[in-house]
Write a protein that holds these residues in place. Structure first.
Motif, PDB file in Angstrom:
ATOM      1  N   LYS A 295      84.306  -9.677 -26.901  1.00 13.07           N
ATOM      2  CA  LYS A 295      83.207  -9.058 -26.368  1.00 13.07           C
ATOM      3  C   LYS A 295      82.295  -9.890 -25.462  1.00 13.07           C
ATOM      4  O   LYS A 295      82.316 -10.961 -25.998  1.00 13.07           O
TER       5      LYS A 295
ATOM      6  N   ARG B 145      78.522 -10.553 -23.969  1.00 12.81           N
ATOM      7  CA  ARG B 145      76.789  -9.989 -23.997  1.00 12.81           C
ATOM      8  C   ARG B 145      76.838  -9.095 -22.958  1.00 12.81           C
ATOM      9  O   ARG B 145      77.468  -9.175 -21.792  1.00 12.81           O
ATOM     10  N   LYS B 146      76.044  -8.161 -22.949  1.00 14.90           N
ATOM     11  CA  LYS B 146      75.654  -7.320 -21.795  1.00 14.90           C
ATOM     12  C   LYS B 146      75.244  -7.776 -20.740  1.00 14.90           C
ATOM     13  O   LYS B 146      75.640  -7.493 -19.427  1.00 14.90           O
TER      14      LYS B 146
ATOM     15  N   ASP C 201      79.835 -13.448 -26.707  1.00 12.77           N
ATOM     16  CA  ASP C 201      78.868 -12.626 -27.253  1.00 12.77           C
ATOM     17  C   ASP C 201      77.962 -13.330 -28.389  1.00 12.77           C
ATOM     18  O   ASP C 201      77.297 -12.552 -29.264  1.00 12.77           O
TER      19      ASP C 201
ATOM     20  N   GLU D 134      88.625 -11.404 -33.400  1.00 13.53           N
ATOM     21  CA  GLU D 134      88.650 -12.238 -32.526  1.00 13.53           C
ATOM     22  C   GLU D 134      89.779 -13.334 -33.041  1.00 13.53           C
ATOM     23  O   GLU D 134      90.651 -13.852 -32.483  1.00 13.53           O
TER      24      GLU D 134
END
Length: 105
Positions: A35, A37-38, A70, A77
């Protein structure tokens, strides 16, 4: 068909064609659990991945960088990374290239 739908169709067909036990499948599974971060841009991720394609021996460093996107190294992961079974990054990626060449779409 719209271009974005056709791109999805191509990618789905590609994924379906990959043998689940292959190095390629293991690499893509790792990518699916990672994932970002935005505020991480797609361009940033593409740049990181292009650098891996140019220097496949950096796979161990790349996986760590991706896991850290992230700022959270998740259990999923670590599990996916372990399932890759990387002993020799160059050999692992050479197998990925061979698997890609052998796919018939």
């Amino acid at each position: 068909m719209k271009l974005d739908k056709f791109l999805l169709v191509q990618n789905m067909a590609f994924l379906i064609s990959i043998p689940p036990e292959s190095n390629l499948a293991k690499l893509l599974s790792f990518c699916l659990v990672a994932k970002a971060r935005k505020n991480t841009s797609g361009a940033e991720i593409i740049k990181m991945t292009c650098e891996l394609m140019e220097n496949p021996s950096n796979l161990p460093y790349w996986t760590q960088d991706v896991m850290g996107l992230d700022l959270d190294y998740s259990t999923e992961e670590w599990k996916a990374l372990g399932e890759m079974g990387i002993k020799d990054a160059g050999e692992f990626m050479a197998t990925v290239w061979q698997e890609l060449e052998n796919l018939s779409l």
